[in-house]
Design a protein around this motif. Structure first.
Motif, PDB file in Angstrom:
ATOM      1  N   VAL A 229      10.965 -11.505 -20.259  1.00 27.33           N
ATOM      2  CA  VAL A 229      10.415 -12.633 -20.345  1.00 27.33           C
ATOM      3  C   VAL A 229      10.517 -13.326 -18.892  1.00 27.33           C
ATOM      4  O   VAL A 229       9.376 -13.676 -18.283  1.00 27.33           O
ATOM      5  N   ARG A 230      11.605 -13.536 -18.720  1.00 19.23           N
ATOM      6  CA  ARG A 230      11.917 -14.044 -17.132  1.00 19.23           C
ATOM      7  C   ARG A 230      11.235 -13.469 -16.071  1.00 19.23           C
ATOM      8  O   ARG A 230      10.609 -14.262 -15.258  1.00 19.23           O
ATOM      9  N   ARG A 231      11.178 -12.239 -16.120  1.00 15.39           N
ATOM     10  CA  ARG A 231      10.556 -11.543 -15.145  1.00 15.39           C
ATOM     11  C   ARG A 231       9.214 -11.616 -14.994  1.00 15.39           C
ATOM     12  O   ARG A 231       8.315 -11.480 -14.047  1.00 15.39           O
ATOM     13  N   LEU A 232       8.728 -11.649 -16.193  1.00 13.35           N
ATOM     14  CA  LEU A 232       7.182 -11.707 -16.331  1.00 13.35           C
ATOM     15  C   LEU A 232       6.346 -13.064 -16.449  1.00 13.35           C
ATOM     16  O   LEU A 232       5.129 -13.237 -16.401  1.00 13.35           O
ATOM     17  N   ALA A 233       7.257 -14.076 -16.671  1.00 10.89           N
ATOM     18  CA  ALA A 233       6.856 -15.632 -16.760  1.00 10.89           C
ATOM     19  C   ALA A 233       5.931 -15.859 -15.576  1.00 10.89           C
ATOM     20  O   ALA A 233       4.714 -16.664 -16.164  1.00 10.89           O
ATOM     21  N   GLU A 234       6.009 -15.820 -14.506  1.00  3.39           N
ATOM     22  CA  GLU A 234       5.245 -16.001 -13.366  1.00  3.39           C
ATOM     23  C   GLU A 234       4.062 -15.306 -13.057  1.00  3.39           C
ATOM     24  O   GLU A 234       2.703 -15.829 -13.000  1.00  3.39           O
ATOM     25  N   ARG A 235       4.202 -13.997 -13.038  1.00  8.01           N
ATOM     26  CA  ARG A 235       3.278 -13.000 -12.889  1.00  8.01           C
ATOM     27  C   ARG A 235       2.122 -12.497 -13.897  1.00  8.01           C
ATOM     28  O   ARG A 235       1.189 -12.144 -13.592  1.00  8.01           O
ATOM     29  N   ASP A 236       2.861 -12.718 -15.079  1.00 11.23           N
ATOM     30  CA  ASP A 236       1.869 -12.151 -16.139  1.00 11.23           C
ATOM     31  C   ASP A 236       2.254 -13.054 -17.435  1.00 11.23           C
ATOM     32  O   ASP A 236       3.056 -12.595 -18.400  1.00 11.23           O
ATOM     33  N   PRO A 237       1.596 -14.195 -17.335  1.00 11.95           N
ATOM     34  CA  PRO A 237       2.239 -15.146 -18.769  1.00 11.95           C
ATOM     35  C   PRO A 237       1.746 -14.580 -20.067  1.00 11.95           C
ATOM     36  O   PRO A 237       2.388 -14.969 -21.176  1.00 11.95           O
ATOM     37  N   ALA A 238       0.349 -13.758 -20.117  1.00 13.56           N
ATOM     38  CA  ALA A 238       0.039 -13.166 -21.338  1.00 13.56           C
ATOM     39  C   ALA A 238       1.445 -12.078 -22.036  1.00 13.56           C
ATOM     40  O   ALA A 238       1.484 -12.089 -23.168  1.00 13.56           O
ATOM     41  N   ALA A 239       1.643 -11.232 -21.051  1.00 12.96           N
ATOM     42  CA  ALA A 239       2.837 -10.244 -21.283  1.00 12.96           C
ATOM     43  C   ALA A 239       4.090 -11.015 -21.519  1.00 12.96           C
ATOM     44  O   ALA A 239       4.894 -10.651 -22.513  1.00 12.96           O
ATOM     45  N   ALA A 240       4.359 -11.882 -21.145  1.00 14.53           N
ATOM     46  CA  ALA A 240       5.631 -12.912 -21.383  1.00 14.53           C
ATOM     47  C   ALA A 240       5.710 -13.386 -22.655  1.00 14.53           C
ATOM     48  O   ALA A 240       6.613 -13.338 -23.450  1.00 14.53           O
ATOM     49  N   ALA A 241       4.420 -14.002 -23.206  1.00 16.69           N
ATOM     50  CA  ALA A 241       4.231 -14.743 -24.388  1.00 16.69           C
ATOM     51  C   ALA A 241       4.214 -13.426 -25.446  1.00 16.69           C
ATOM     52  O   ALA A 241       4.779 -13.922 -26.410  1.00 16.69           O
ATOM     53  N   LYS A 242       3.764 -12.309 -25.186  1.00 16.37           N
ATOM     54  CA  LYS A 242       3.761 -11.311 -26.182  1.00 16.37           C
ATOM     55  C   LYS A 242       5.670 -10.884 -26.347  1.00 16.37           C
ATOM     56  O   LYS A 242       5.811 -10.692 -27.523  1.00 16.37           O
ATOM     57  N   GLU A 243       6.066 -10.997 -25.323  1.00 18.12           N
ATOM     58  CA  GLU A 243       7.577 -10.694 -25.450  1.00 18.12           C
ATOM     59  C   GLU A 243       8.324 -11.540 -26.181  1.00 18.12           C
ATOM     60  O   GLU A 243       9.272 -11.224 -26.875  1.00 18.12           O
ATOM     61  N   ALA A 244       7.852 -12.712 -25.883  1.00 20.99           N
ATOM     62  CA  ALA A 244       8.438 -14.039 -26.463  1.00 20.99           C
ATOM     63  C   ALA A 244       8.294 -14.051 -28.020  1.00 20.99           C
ATOM     64  O   ALA A 244       9.322 -14.248 -28.835  1.00 20.99           O
ATOM     65  N   ALA A 245       7.084 -13.574 -28.388  1.00 18.79           N
ATOM     66  CA  ALA A 245       6.670 -13.413 -29.667  1.00 18.79           C
ATOM     67  C   ALA A 245       7.671 -12.529 -30.465  1.00 18.79           C
ATOM     68  O   ALA A 245       8.235 -12.377 -31.475  1.00 18.79           O
TER      69      ALA A 245
END
Length: 393
Positions: A229-245
């Motif tokens: 999530v930390r790596r994806l938070a800035e460049r791919d918010p949608a993927a980061a949200a999926k990982e957070a879920a």
């Protein structure tokens, strides 16, 4: 120095003192005192004959009172003893009681029918109340010989003497049976207490083992996904949200598993653990190859559960410690055993590294099925084997 100590068995010499509380000790002695008092009425019936047999009734009264008091004391001490062999003080009391019994039988009960029998019979009973077998057997033999010799010297018929000896044997046998029953009851009580303590200890170990295995895997997975999530938070918010879920889902599942572990009903099949391990390892950037030579539903239930824990613990260790790029999980069946192997190409395990709680927990689970857990290299290889004959039966 203990009287009759040479006749003690090796088991008696090695036996430790009975670990009882002072309250329990008083209770035992009270039971022995009540038992002795109930059975003392035949002795008390001789009081009048003893006092009438001499011109010095006060002396007869003192001797008779001391005889009765020592009888009660010896029986109480015998029933309430916490030692494998009576102390010297109690043995001296028994011998004083015996001497008084002989004096009263010879000099004060000549006119009382059966008086000598009663007095010596209680000497025999007191001895077996105090001494444990096999010493008690020698005491019974000596008392029988004493009574038989007194009868023969008094001119009694051989049949009457044999009857007296038989009475002594029956009375002492009853006391020995009662003492043995009390001993068995105490042992059963101690065994029940020990089983209860052992059950509590086993449940504590089960819960600690399950909690470690559950939370260790789940928290490792949460850490890995949090890094994603930390790596994806800035460049791919949608993927980061999926990982957070997914982190939220893992957390909820971990909470449910902990609740199930508390109640002792957690059963997660090997197939689910393999699926979860593949996802966790992939999220950690580790390529995972799973090779199954048999279907997981062919495994006996107990083996399936044990192997599920092996996969969970092994995947957790690979993620946390190995630094591996690939991991292989293999399930096999031979003619004699079920086998599960987890192998990675990581840095391996240091020879001096101590075994953690997770691996110890796996060994305990497999040991319950007569199984084994082995570790080897290169990298780190964990192999679990369970005998088919034992698991299928």
């Amino acid at each position: 120095m203990k009287i009759f100590a040479p006749f003690m068995s090796a088991e008696e010499r090695a036996r430790l003192s009975d670990p009882i509380t002072p309250k329990e000790l008083r209770k035992r002695r009270m039971i022995g005192g009540v038992w002795a008092l109930v059975w003392s009425f035949p002795i008390l019936s001789l009081a009048d004959d003893v006092l009438r047999a001499t011109d010095t009734p006060w002396l007869a009264f003192v001797l008779f009172a001391a005889y009765v008091a020592l009888y009660l004391y010896v029986v109480m001490r015998g029933f309430g003893s916490r030692l494998p062999f009576p102390p010297l003080r109690d043995q001296m009391a028994l011998w004083a009681f015996t001497i008084l019994g002989i004096i009263l039988a010879v000099f004060y009960t000549r006119e009382a029918a059966g008086g000598a029998l009663i007095l010596i019979l209680y000497v025999a009973v007191a001895g077996v109340s105090l001494y444990p077998p096999p010493t008690a057997y020698f005491w019974v033999g000596g008392s029988s010989l004493l009574l038989g010799g007194m009868g023969l010297l008094a001119g009694d018929k051989l049949g009457d003497v044999a009857s007296l000896v038989l009475n002594v044997l029956l009375a002492t046998a009853m006391v020995l049976v009662v003492r043995n029953m009390i001993r068995l009851i105490r042992e059963l009580d101690r065994t029940r207490t020990e089983l209860a303590r052992s059950a509590v200890e086993q449940e504590r170990l089960r819960f600690a083992r399950d909690l470690h295995d559950l939370l260790g895997h789940s928290l490792s997975l949460i850490v890995v996904k949090s890094e994603v999530v930390r790596r994806l938070a800035e460049r791919d918010p949608a993927a980061a949200a999926k990982e957070a879920a997914e982190i939220e889902e893992v957390g909820r599942k971990a909470l449910a598993e902990v609740r199930e572990a508390v109640t002792g009903y957690r059963e997660r099949p090997l197939s689910d653990e393999l699926h979860g391990a593949r996802g966790a390892l992939t999220d950690a950037g580790i390529e995972t190859n799973i090779r199954l030579s048999i279907r997981t539903d062919e495994l006996p239930s107990a083996v399936d559960q044990a192997f599920a824990w092996v996969v969970r613990e092994a995947a957790t260790n690979v993620i946390r410690h190995s630094g591996a790029r690939t991991t292989r999980i293999m399930l096999d069946r031979s003619a004699t055993a079920w086998s599960l192997t987890v192998r990675d190409d990581g840095r391996g395990r240091a020879a001096t590294a101590t075994e953690g709680n997770g691996l110890r927990g796996l060994r305990e689970r497999l040991a319950a099925l007569d199984g084994t857990l082995t570790q080897s290299g290169p990298g780190f290889t964990l192999r679990a084997d369970v005998p088919r004959e034992r698991s299928e039966s």
